[in-house]
Design a protein around this motif. Structure first.
Motif, PDB file in Angstrom:
ATOM      1  N   THR A  31       0.836  -1.198   0.000  1.00 41.88           N
ATOM      2  CA  THR A  31       0.000   0.000   0.000  1.00 41.88           C
ATOM      3  C   THR A  31       0.869   1.245   0.000  1.00 41.88           C
ATOM      4  N   VAL A  32       1.953   1.224   0.789  1.00 41.54           N
ATOM      5  CA  VAL A  32       2.867   2.365   0.813  1.00 41.54           C
ATOM      6  C   VAL A  32       3.503   2.542  -0.557  1.00 41.54           C
ATOM      7  N   LYS A  33       3.951   1.437  -1.167  1.00 48.42           N
ATOM      8  CA  LYS A  33       4.545   1.515  -2.504  1.00 48.42           C
ATOM      9  C   LYS A  33       3.553   2.112  -3.502  1.00 48.42           C
ATOM     10  N   SER A  34       2.322   1.660  -3.427  1.00 52.71           N
ATOM     11  CA  SER A  34       1.286   2.146  -4.325  1.00 52.71           C
ATOM     12  C   SER A  34       1.016   3.632  -4.105  1.00 52.71           C
ATOM     13  N   ARG A  35       0.904   4.031  -2.847  1.00 52.73           N
ATOM     14  CA  ARG A  35       0.657   5.452  -2.534  1.00 52.73           C
ATOM     15  C   ARG A  35       1.813   6.313  -3.014  1.00 52.73           C
ATOM     16  N   CYS A  36       3.036   5.844  -2.806  1.00 55.82           N
ATOM     17  CA  CYS A  36       4.207   6.596  -3.269  1.00 55.82           C
ATOM     18  C   CYS A  36       4.204   6.698  -4.789  1.00 55.82           C
ATOM     19  N   SER A  37       3.938   5.602  -5.453  1.00 57.50           N
ATOM     20  CA  SER A  37       3.938   5.585  -6.909  1.00 57.50           C
ATOM     21  C   SER A  37       2.879   6.530  -7.466  1.00 57.50           C
ATOM     22  N   ARG A  38       1.664   6.434  -6.930  1.00 60.26           N
ATOM     23  CA  ARG A  38       0.592   7.319  -7.404  1.00 60.26           C
ATOM     24  C   ARG A  38       0.893   8.770  -7.080  1.00 60.26           C
ATOM     25  N   GLY A  39       1.428   9.005  -5.887  1.00 56.58           N
ATOM     26  CA  GLY A  39       1.775  10.371  -5.497  1.00 56.58           C
ATOM     27  C   GLY A  39       2.852  10.951  -6.390  1.00 56.58           C
ATOM     28  N   ARG A  40       3.881  10.161  -6.672  1.00 58.11           N
ATOM     29  CA  ARG A  40       4.955  10.632  -7.560  1.00 58.11           C
ATOM     30  C   ARG A  40       4.418  10.916  -8.958  1.00 58.11           C
ATOM     31  N   ALA A  41       3.523  10.052  -9.429  1.00 56.26           N
ATOM     32  CA  ALA A  41       2.938  10.250 -10.760  1.00 56.26           C
ATOM     33  C   ALA A  41       2.129  11.545 -10.804  1.00 56.26           C
ATOM     34  N   ARG A  42       1.438  11.870  -9.713  1.00 55.75           N
ATOM     35  CA  ARG A  42       0.668  13.123  -9.670  1.00 55.75           C
ATOM     36  C   ARG A  42       1.584  14.329  -9.532  1.00 55.75           C
ATOM     37  N   LEU A  43       2.716  14.152  -8.834  1.00 53.17           N
ATOM     38  CA  LEU A  43       3.646  15.274  -8.630  1.00 53.17           C
ATOM     39  C   LEU A  43       4.486  15.569  -9.872  1.00 53.17           C
ATOM     40  N   ALA A  44       4.803  14.539 -10.644  1.00 55.98           N
ATOM     41  CA  ALA A  44       5.729  14.701 -11.776  1.00 55.98           C
ATOM     42  C   ALA A  44       5.342  15.842 -12.715  1.00 55.98           C
TER      43      ALA A  44
END
Length: 194
Positions: free
Chosen positions: A171-184
């Protein structure tokens, strides 16, 4: 008193928490003092506002103080404390439902935080970059922001962040991945400028 505090400083976190539960009036103070800088950093980066972070940290420490007997020892005491701080921050953000901003000083020329040695242009650029990152972080949901703060900004491992957030490492990996994708896309201009 000083010798008692010195003696307590040599005790493990788990033993300090146990002493607190048993009624030692100084044990929790020593435990908090030991970890306050990192707890403050997590609260500040999660809340992005010093006043809100201070309130969240205070709420978290009151909660930890009162609920110390609920600590089961399945994780390190520091992990338990970080989890309480993150949860207090998330609860506070949900309650406020307001995007926090960093206030600008009334008189920037006399603000000691702005009086850092170095080139003024670099200083302006650093502050502008920090403001851009803060705005971008404010645009993602609180769960993704908390995961990114712990993993990318505080340097915790995914497993440590998962323990603090009370969720699975995936879940943490997923949240980080989605968050990074939104921040990029929001921060793409920083790559182009650098």
């Amino acid at each position: 008193m000083i010798s008692l505090l010195h003696e307590l400083a040599e005790i493990t976190d788990a033993d300090l928490l146990a002493r607190h539960v048993a009624g030692d009036e100084h044990a929790f103070e020593v435990l908090f003092t030991r970890h306050r800088d990192r707890l403050w950093a997590v609260a500040l980066r999660t809340m992005r506002n010093p006043d809100e972070a201070a309130d969240a940290l205070q709420e978290a420490m009151i909660s930890a103080f009162r609920r110390a007997d609920s600590f089961r020892g399945q994780a390190a005491v520091t992990t338990w404390l970080h989890r309480i701080v993150v949860n207090a921050c998330l609860d506070r953000m949900r309650r406020n439902k307001v995007r926090a901003t960093q206030p600008m000083p009334d008189n920037p020329d006399h603000d000691p935080t702005l009086a850092v040695a170095g080139d003024l242009q670099d200083e302006f650029s650093d502050k502008e970059t920090a403001a851009d990152v803060a705005r971008a972080l404010a645009s993602i949901n609180a769960d993704q922001r908390a995961a990114l703060v712990l993993v990318d900004m505080q340097g915790y491992s995914v497993d440590e962040a998962a323990a603090m957030l009370g969720c699975a490492p995936g879940t943490v990996k997923s949240r980080c991945s989605r968050g990074r994708a939104r921040l990029a896309p929001l921060l793409a201009h920083l790559r182009e400028d650098g």
